[in-house]
Design a protein around this motif. Structure first.
Motif, short mmCIF file in Angstrom:
data_model
loop_
_atom_site.label_atom_id
_atom_site.label_comp_id
_atom_site.label_asym_id
_atom_site.label_seq_id
_atom_site.Cartn_x
_atom_site.Cartn_y
_atom_site.Cartn_z
N UNK A 93 0.81 -1.21 0.00
CA UNK A 93 0.00 0.00 0.00
C UNK A 93 0.84 1.26 0.00
N UNK A 94 2.16 1.09 -0.06
CA UNK A 94 3.07 2.24 -0.11
C UNK A 94 3.79 2.26 -1.46
N UNK A 144 -2.81 -1.03 8.36
CA UNK A 144 -1.73 -1.82 7.77
C UNK A 144 -1.17 -1.06 6.55
N UNK A 145 0.00 -1.51 6.08
CA UNK A 145 0.55 -0.88 4.88
C UNK A 145 0.66 -1.86 3.72
N UNK A 146 0.11 -3.06 3.89
CA UNK A 146 0.18 -4.09 2.85
C UNK A 146 -0.98 -5.05 3.07
N UNK A 147 -1.24 -5.89 2.07
CA UNK A 147 -2.27 -6.91 2.27
C UNK A 147 -1.96 -8.15 1.45
N UNK A 148 -2.42 -9.30 1.97
CA UNK A 148 -2.08 -10.60 1.40
C UNK A 148 -3.34 -11.47 1.35
N UNK A 149 -3.70 -11.91 0.13
CA UNK A 149 -4.78 -12.89 0.02
C UNK A 149 -5.96 -12.50 -0.84
N UNK A 150 -6.09 -11.24 -1.21
CA UNK A 150 -7.22 -10.84 -2.04
C UNK A 150 -6.90 -11.09 -3.51
N UNK A 151 -7.87 -11.63 -4.24
CA UNK A 151 -7.72 -11.75 -5.69
C UNK A 151 -8.38 -10.54 -6.35
N UNK A 152 -8.45 -10.54 -7.67
CA UNK A 152 -9.01 -9.39 -8.36
C UNK A 152 -10.43 -9.08 -7.95
N UNK A 153 -11.24 -10.12 -7.77
CA UNK A 153 -12.61 -9.92 -7.34
C UNK A 153 -12.65 -9.25 -5.97
N UNK A 162 -7.79 1.68 -4.45
CA UNK A 162 -7.19 3.00 -4.24
C UNK A 162 -6.05 2.99 -3.23
N UNK A 163 -5.95 1.94 -2.42
CA UNK A 163 -4.93 1.86 -1.37
C UNK A 163 -3.86 0.83 -1.72
N UNK A 164 -3.76 0.51 -3.02
CA UNK A 164 -2.82 -0.51 -3.49
C UNK A 164 -1.88 0.11 -4.51
#
Length: 282
Positions: A93-94, A144-153, A162-164
């Motif tokens: 996210x940064x 958080x400043x990152x994320x793990x596990x979401x797919x395109x949907x 907007x935060x990626x």
């Protein structure tokens, strides 16, 4: 056949199987990760580093594995289909991407509860784990400043694009999720044998591949917007990928032990699934 779909779910996500068993609804789709206390084989396709980016291939492999190794696991309902959906990725996210092991360890990461959260913690990242439906409040509010596990949907549905700023990919997806579709036993018994067979003929891996294909198509549409949104793609450093694989090992070891307790060969089932995914993937 026709079906009436309620305007909203008659039960919370973990209770879809129970709602069908009790006859509250005739049929339901269940996220297998929420019924790990009831089934084990259905989690084969959810073992880390076992899938590909081809959900249709994973779905076909999952159904073949089900029929070969644990066809009677759902003994309280009539199982009609299973599918595995588009895997998620690692996002920053940064403006600084996550490429190296040290990059990963320096982050505070939102992750799906379960294997992904455990893997991130094992490596040393700070982790906030919530259900996917709560990801936006954690990511958008800067917890958080990152994320793990979401797919395109998921990126689209939970409005976190907007935060990626960037996405980091590994050679094999870290994790995929699977679902099961089943019907109440008594309701199934009311259907003639001829119609039961007709339903099976259009269900099983067929309806599963349709569902999986829809997930893939949405993910592809979202990923096609990355350039426009300024989301840059990176490849994980080999050291980071190796650390992710090692951190995932306890999850699969525990699953294999549970499979043995359930009376089937988890080692052979997982090897079969992985081999078929590799054969079938585009």
């Amino acid at each position: 056949m026709t079906a009436n779909i309620p305007p909203k779910s008659v039960a919370p996500p973990p209770e879809q199987l129970a709602s069908v068993e009790k006859g509250l609804v005739d049929a339901a789709v269940q996220f297998n990760g929420l019924i790990g206390n009831r089934v084990t084989g259905a989690l084969t396709g959810m073992q880390p580093f076992s899938g590909s980016r081809d959900s249709i291939a994973m779905t076909e492999a999952a159904w073949e594995t089900n029929r070969k190794f644990y066809p009677d696991e759902f003994d309280t309902v009539e199982l009609l289909a299973q599918w595995v959906i588009t895997p998620g990725d690692l996002y920053s996210g940064t403006d600084t991407p996550i490429v190296t092991l040290e990059d990963f360890r320096s982050r505070k990461i939102w992750a799906l509860p379960g294997p992904l959260a455990n893997i991130a913690k094992e490596i040393g990242a700070g982790v906030v784990a919530t259900p996917a439906v709560r990801s936006n409040e954690v990511i958008a509010n800067g917890v958080v400043d990152s994320h793990l596990g979401l797919n395109g949907d998921g990126l689209k549905a939970f409005q976190v694009l907007p935060y990626t700023k960037s996405v980091t990919r590994v050679s094999r997806p870290v994790y995929s999720t699977s679902f099961s579709f089943f019907v109440n036993k008594d309701k199934w018994a009311e259907i003639s044998p001829e119609d039961q067979q007709a339903i099976r003929d259009i269900s099983q891996d067929k309806v599963g591949k349709v569902a999986a294909g829809l997930w893939d198509s949405v993910s592809q549409e979202v990923q096609a917007t990355f350039d426009e949104l300024g989301i840059v793609e990176y490849t994980a450093d080999p050291e980071l990928e190796a650390a992710l694989v090692k951190a995932a090992e306890p999850t699969t070891v525990a699953w294999k032990a549970k499979a043995e307790e359930a009376g089937f060969d988890g080692e052979a089932a997982l090897a079969h699934y992985r081999a078929r995914v590799a054969d079938l993937s585009k």
